[in-house]
Design an enzyme around this catalytic site. Sequence first.
Site, mmCIF file in Angstrom:
data_model
loop_
_atom_site.group_PDB
_atom_site.id
_atom_site.type_symbol
_atom_site.label_atom_id
_atom_site.label_comp_id
_atom_site.label_asym_id
_atom_site.label_seq_id
_atom_site.Cartn_x
_atom_site.Cartn_y
_atom_site.Cartn_z
ATOM 1 N N GLY A 83 53.712 14.898 -2.913
ATOM 2 C CA GLY A 83 54.615 14.764 -4.281
ATOM 3 C C GLY A 83 54.070 15.072 -5.355
ATOM 4 C CB ALA A 84 53.526 17.072 -7.969
ATOM 5 N N GLY A 85 56.051 14.331 -8.799
ATOM 6 C CA GLY A 85 57.154 13.952 -9.594
ATOM 7 C C GLY A 85 56.789 12.913 -10.329
ATOM 8 N N GLY A 86 57.733 11.970 -11.040
ATOM 9 C CA GLY A 86 57.420 10.938 -11.917
ATOM 10 C C GLY A 86 56.664 9.698 -11.128
ATOM 11 C CB ALA A 87 57.132 8.080 -7.620
ATOM 12 C CG ASP B 56 57.650 3.226 -11.769
ATOM 13 O OD1 ASP B 56 58.113 2.185 -11.544
ATOM 14 O OD2 ASP B 56 58.087 4.411 -12.478
ATOM 15 N N GLY C 5 57.993 0.794 0.671
ATOM 16 C CA GLY C 5 58.215 0.894 -0.868
ATOM 17 C C GLY C 5 58.697 -0.150 -1.680
ATOM 18 C CE LYS D 197 61.316 5.500 -14.349
ATOM 19 N NZ LYS D 197 60.595 5.950 -13.129
ATOM 20 C CG ASN E 32 58.457 1.646 -15.399
ATOM 21 O OD1 ASN E 32 57.418 1.102 -16.058
ATOM 22 N ND2 ASN E 32 58.413 1.053 -14.162
HETATM 23 P P1 NDP Z 1 60.968 13.402 -8.859
HETATM 24 O O1 NDP Z 1 62.358 13.810 -8.929
HETATM 25 O O2 NDP Z 1 60.455 13.076 -10.226
HETATM 26 O O3 NDP Z 1 60.152 13.936 -7.806
HETATM 27 C C1 NDP Z 1 60.260 14.132 -6.488
HETATM 28 C C2 NDP Z 1 59.327 14.634 -5.656
HETATM 29 O O4 NDP Z 1 59.927 14.779 -4.361
HETATM 30 C C3 NDP Z 1 58.811 16.221 -5.830
HETATM 31 O O5 NDP Z 1 57.271 16.159 -5.841
HETATM 32 C C4 NDP Z 1 59.495 17.057 -5.102
HETATM 33 O O6 NDP Z 1 58.803 18.299 -4.909
HETATM 34 C C5 NDP Z 1 59.666 16.264 -3.867
HETATM 35 N N1 NDP Z 1 60.636 16.552 -3.008
HETATM 36 C C6 NDP Z 1 61.892 16.016 -2.875
HETATM 37 N N2 NDP Z 1 62.449 16.537 -1.788
HETATM 38 C C7 NDP Z 1 61.676 17.208 -1.134
HETATM 39 C C8 NDP Z 1 61.567 18.048 0.016
HETATM 40 N N3 NDP Z 1 62.760 17.952 0.864
HETATM 41 N N4 NDP Z 1 60.400 18.837 0.610
HETATM 42 C C9 NDP Z 1 59.384 18.254 0.048
HETATM 43 N N5 NDP Z 1 59.213 17.836 -1.170
HETATM 44 C C10 NDP Z 1 60.349 17.105 -1.661
HETATM 45 O O7 NDP Z 1 61.211 11.849 -8.382
HETATM 46 P P2 NDP Z 1 60.460 10.415 -8.645
HETATM 47 O O8 NDP Z 1 58.838 11.035 -8.478
HETATM 48 O O9 NDP Z 1 60.959 9.829 -9.971
HETATM 49 O O10 NDP Z 1 60.696 9.728 -7.497
HETATM 50 C C11 NDP Z 1 60.256 9.895 -6.011
HETATM 51 C C12 NDP Z 1 60.655 8.807 -4.980
HETATM 52 O O11 NDP Z 1 60.062 7.604 -5.538
HETATM 53 C C13 NDP Z 1 62.056 8.456 -5.135
HETATM 54 O O12 NDP Z 1 62.669 8.316 -3.969
HETATM 55 C C14 NDP Z 1 62.281 6.815 -5.822
HETATM 56 O O13 NDP Z 1 63.121 6.189 -5.070
HETATM 57 C C15 NDP Z 1 60.828 6.587 -5.456
HETATM 58 N N6 NDP Z 1 60.283 5.606 -6.247
HETATM 59 C C16 NDP Z 1 59.965 4.211 -5.925
HETATM 60 C C17 NDP Z 1 59.571 3.311 -6.530
HETATM 61 C C18 NDP Z 1 59.307 1.848 -6.349
HETATM 62 O O14 NDP Z 1 59.181 0.919 -6.707
HETATM 63 N N7 NDP Z 1 59.304 1.642 -4.903
HETATM 64 C C19 NDP Z 1 59.437 3.691 -8.065
HETATM 65 C C20 NDP Z 1 59.755 4.726 -8.567
HETATM 66 C C21 NDP Z 1 60.184 5.766 -7.590
HETATM 67 P P3 NDP Z 1 59.101 19.335 -5.745
HETATM 68 O O15 NDP Z 1 58.165 19.072 -6.932
HETATM 69 O O16 NDP Z 1 58.747 20.580 -5.077
HETATM 70 O O17 NDP Z 1 60.487 19.475 -6.249
#
Ligand code: NDP
Length: 285
Positions: free
Chosen positions: A132-136, A109, A250, A73, A94
């Site tokens: 959360g603070a990842g890509g989504a 997204d 979702g 991405k 994306n």
């Molecule tokens: P990333 O890997 O970029 O981010 C994951 C996030 O989840 C981080 O903030 C991480 O925290 C947190 N996390 C994961 N496991 C735990 C846990 N056990 N406890 C606390 N925090 C946790 O992933 P994405 O952001 O790309 O994707 C996240 C979800 O979004 C995926 O499941 C994906 O399927 C879904 N998604 C759905 C879409 C849709 O169209 N419905 C589109 C895109 C994504 P930390 O920073 O501390 O690691």
Amino acid sequence: MTEELNFLPSLTGSFAKPAAENPTVEMVEAAYRHHGLHWRYINTEVGPENLGAAVAGARAMNWAGFNCSLPNKVEVIQYIDGLGESAEVIGAVNCVVRRGDKLIGENTDGKGFLKSLEKVVDPAGKRVVMFGAGGAARAIGVEVALAGATHIKIVNRSKDRGLELVALLNDKTPAEVIFEKWDGDYSVANGVDVVINATSIGLYPDIDARLALNLDSLSADMVVADVIPNPPRTNFVKDAEARGCKVLDGLGMLVNQGITGIEYWTGVTVDGGVMRTRLEELFGA
Ligand code: NDP
């Protein structure tokens, strides 16, 4: 008259399943069939080492565009010609769209999430808590903030990633955004309008996983949204429903980002219902 056949492949390094079982392929092709569109959406696995060559191939073959998933991405940006507004702010693409002779990167997204959210609440003027603070989370945070949410709290396990997203949102959007480190069961404050899970907690196969959350802090006047598409009925969705919240799963986000991508590529607005039905069949919802 010749019929044009356009390939809209998904450049992805993460899908391991054959195309016939790929949910995005199934969802998009269901819409094409339903509308009699002579287009194709295929899945190809492309790792970072071949991404430049793959984009050059898409360009050479006049593909109308393609999706890309992790880990492509961000890397894809160096191989395309420009970015749409929110992809620029988010810093990730994306969905790539051919416009004239240029390949432009979009991020659908967050737009998909927003479309789904707007069916139940207008985020303008609202208070939001997002896990959360990842890509989504990044994509959703940018779109919700640009749509006028006034206060956003980012709750994340890792501090660095959380603070980075907070800085981005405060810098690039008008929303007031703060961070809270996720330590133990989180209690949602009174007055919060929208609660979002943008983490991967609950995604198949970890379907029993639960957010560390004080469920008694959820109230019926809150909108609760989960990004997890598989399974759609996560524990978070079920727990929020049990407390009377308005709940978005979702699948809504996934379907709506698909509708936006297809609009970009074909100019046709497709029926999300057939796409959702196909996903429900696949995910056994
Ligand atoms: P990333 O890997 O970029 O981010 C994951 C996030 O989840 C981080 O903030 C991480 O925290 C947190 N996390 C994961 N496991 C735990 C846990 N056990 N406890 C606390 N925090 C946790 O992933 P994405 O952001 O790309 O994707 C996240 C979800 O979004 C995926 O499941 C994906 O399927 C879904 N998604 C759905 C879409 C849709 O169209 N419905 C589109 C895109 C994504 P930390 O920073 O501390 O690691």
